[in-house]
Motif scaffolding. Structure first.
Motif, PDB file in Angstrom:
ATOM      1  N   SER A  29       5.990   4.716  -2.884  1.00  0.00           N
ATOM      2  CA  SER A  29       6.878   3.626  -3.273  1.00  0.00           C
ATOM      3  C   SER A  29       8.279   4.201  -3.431  1.00  0.00           C
ATOM      4  N   THR A  30       9.260   3.352  -3.246  1.00  0.00           N
ATOM      5  CA  THR A  30      10.648   3.770  -3.384  1.00  0.00           C
ATOM      6  C   THR A  30      11.101   3.471  -4.800  1.00  0.00           C
ATOM      7  N   VAL A  31      11.606   4.485  -5.478  1.00  0.00           N
ATOM      8  CA  VAL A  31      12.111   4.317  -6.842  1.00  0.00           C
ATOM      9  C   VAL A  31      13.545   4.824  -6.890  1.00  0.00           C
ATOM     10  N   LYS A  32      14.307   4.313  -7.830  1.00  0.00           N
ATOM     11  CA  LYS A  32      15.689   4.762  -7.983  1.00  0.00           C
ATOM     12  C   LYS A  32      15.765   5.771  -9.120  1.00  0.00           C
ATOM     13  N   ASP A  33      16.507   6.856  -8.885  1.00  0.00           N
ATOM     14  CA  ASP A  33      16.702   7.830  -9.952  1.00  0.00           C
ATOM     15  C   ASP A  33      17.834   7.361 -10.862  1.00  0.00           C
ATOM     16  N   ILE A  34      18.166   8.143 -11.833  1.00  0.00           N
ATOM     17  CA  ILE A  34      19.177   7.772 -12.825  1.00  0.00           C
ATOM     18  C   ILE A  34      20.528   7.474 -12.172  1.00  0.00           C
ATOM     19  N   THR A  71       1.582   4.144   3.468  1.00  0.00           N
ATOM     20  CA  THR A  71       2.084   2.800   3.222  1.00  0.00           C
ATOM     21  C   THR A  71       2.518   2.659   1.771  1.00  0.00           C
ATOM     22  N   GLU A  72       3.238   1.593   1.483  1.00  0.00           N
ATOM     23  CA  GLU A  72       3.667   1.329   0.118  1.00  0.00           C
ATOM     24  C   GLU A  72       2.646   0.454  -0.607  1.00  0.00           C
ATOM     25  N   LYS A  73       2.142  -0.582   0.090  1.00  0.00           N
ATOM     26  CA  LYS A  73       1.171  -1.507  -0.505  1.00  0.00           C
ATOM     27  C   LYS A  73       0.010  -1.713   0.452  1.00  0.00           C
ATOM     28  N   LEU A  74      -1.173  -1.998  -0.115  1.00  0.00           N
ATOM     29  CA  LEU A  74      -2.382  -2.163   0.676  1.00  0.00           C
ATOM     30  C   LEU A  74      -3.160  -3.378   0.191  1.00  0.00           C
ATOM     31  N   ALA A  75      -3.537  -4.254   1.137  1.00  0.00           N
ATOM     32  CA  ALA A  75      -4.359  -5.428   0.825  1.00  0.00           C
ATOM     33  C   ALA A  75      -5.551  -5.411   1.780  1.00  0.00           C
ATOM     34  N   VAL A  76      -6.765  -5.262   1.230  1.00  0.00           N
ATOM     35  CA  VAL A  76      -7.962  -5.157   2.053  1.00  0.00           C
ATOM     36  C   VAL A  76      -8.924  -6.283   1.713  1.00  0.00           C
ATOM     37  N   GLY A 110      -3.108   5.452  18.864  1.00  0.00           N
ATOM     38  CA  GLY A 110      -1.906   6.272  18.847  1.00  0.00           C
ATOM     39  C   GLY A 110      -1.243   6.216  17.488  1.00  0.00           C
ATOM     40  N   SER A 111       0.047   5.885  17.459  1.00  0.00           N
ATOM     41  CA  SER A 111       0.742   5.797  16.174  1.00  0.00           C
ATOM     42  C   SER A 111       1.497   4.477  16.077  1.00  0.00           C
ATOM     43  N   LEU A 112       1.709   4.053  14.844  1.00  0.00           N
ATOM     44  CA  LEU A 112       2.448   2.821  14.579  1.00  0.00           C
ATOM     45  C   LEU A 112       3.409   3.077  13.436  1.00  0.00           C
ATOM     46  N   GLU A 113       4.700   2.766  13.653  1.00  0.00           N
ATOM     47  CA  GLU A 113       5.715   2.836  12.612  1.00  0.00           C
ATOM     48  C   GLU A 113       6.372   1.473  12.536  1.00  0.00           C
ATOM     49  N   SER A 114       6.266   0.816  11.362  1.00  0.00           N
ATOM     50  CA  SER A 114       6.885  -0.493  11.172  1.00  0.00           C
ATOM     51  C   SER A 114       7.064  -0.767   9.687  1.00  0.00           C
ATOM     52  N   SER A 115       7.585  -1.946   9.384  1.00  0.00           N
ATOM     53  CA  SER A 115       7.756  -2.311   7.980  1.00  0.00           C
ATOM     54  C   SER A 115       6.432  -2.815   7.409  1.00  0.00           C
ATOM     55  N   ASN A 116       5.837  -3.818   8.042  1.00  0.00           N
ATOM     56  CA  ASN A 116       4.572  -4.403   7.594  1.00  0.00           C
ATOM     57  C   ASN A 116       3.625  -4.507   8.772  1.00  0.00           C
ATOM     58  N   LEU A 158       3.991   2.885   7.360  1.00  0.00           N
ATOM     59  CA  LEU A 158       4.640   1.621   7.023  1.00  0.00           C
ATOM     60  C   LEU A 158       5.552   1.779   5.817  1.00  0.00           C
ATOM     61  N   THR A 159       6.643   1.018   5.815  1.00  0.00           N
ATOM     62  CA  THR A 159       7.537   1.012   4.657  1.00  0.00           C
ATOM     63  C   THR A 159       7.222  -0.151   3.728  1.00  0.00           C
TER      64      THR A 159
END
Length: 133
Positions: A118-123, A99-104, A62-68, A81-82
């Protein structure tokens, strides 16, 4: 007097943890405010702001929404994933991954379409999501 204050603080800081044991099958939407460990089977959607650990006998269809998420078992569907997706050698993942990061780990099966964000901040200091791959 002091022991009561310590107990209260410990209860506030402890997070909620859920366990779906081997031999358990859940069909439908499963949501939680805390971390989840899955050693059984879930057919449907899993939603949590916490971490999800799928053991060797665990499966999500199905689907999965989580942080990690940390996988040793199987997943088929849409994974959003966030934070970080970690795959051990026994993991078998198919479907769509955001996802933001991946470790395989070598030996893991990873047959997906994958978007790395990835989340970045603007000016102005506001957060924006940026696709990196």
């Amino acid at each position: 007097m002091f022991s009561e204050n310590k107990k209260g603080k410990q209860n506030e800081s402890s997070s909620i943890q859920n366990l779906i044991a081997k031999g358990t099958k859940i069909v439908g939407t499963f949501s939680s405010e805390g971390d989840i460990r899955i050693d059984g089977i879930i057919e449907g959607d899993v939603i949590t702001p916490g971490k999800v650990v799928v053991g060797k006998t665990g499966e999500i269809h199905g689907s999965l929404e989580s942080s990690n998420a940390h996988f040793e078992g199987k997943f088929a569907g849409k994974l959003k994933l966030t934070g970080t997706l970690t795959l051990k050698a026994s993991a078998h993942i198919e479907g769509e991954v955001i996802t933001e990061k991946l470790a395989v780990e070598p030996g893991a099966t990873f047959n997906v379409t994958c978007v790395m964000k990835s989340t970045v901040k603007d000016i102005k200091g506001e957060q924006k999501t940026k696709k990196t791959a």
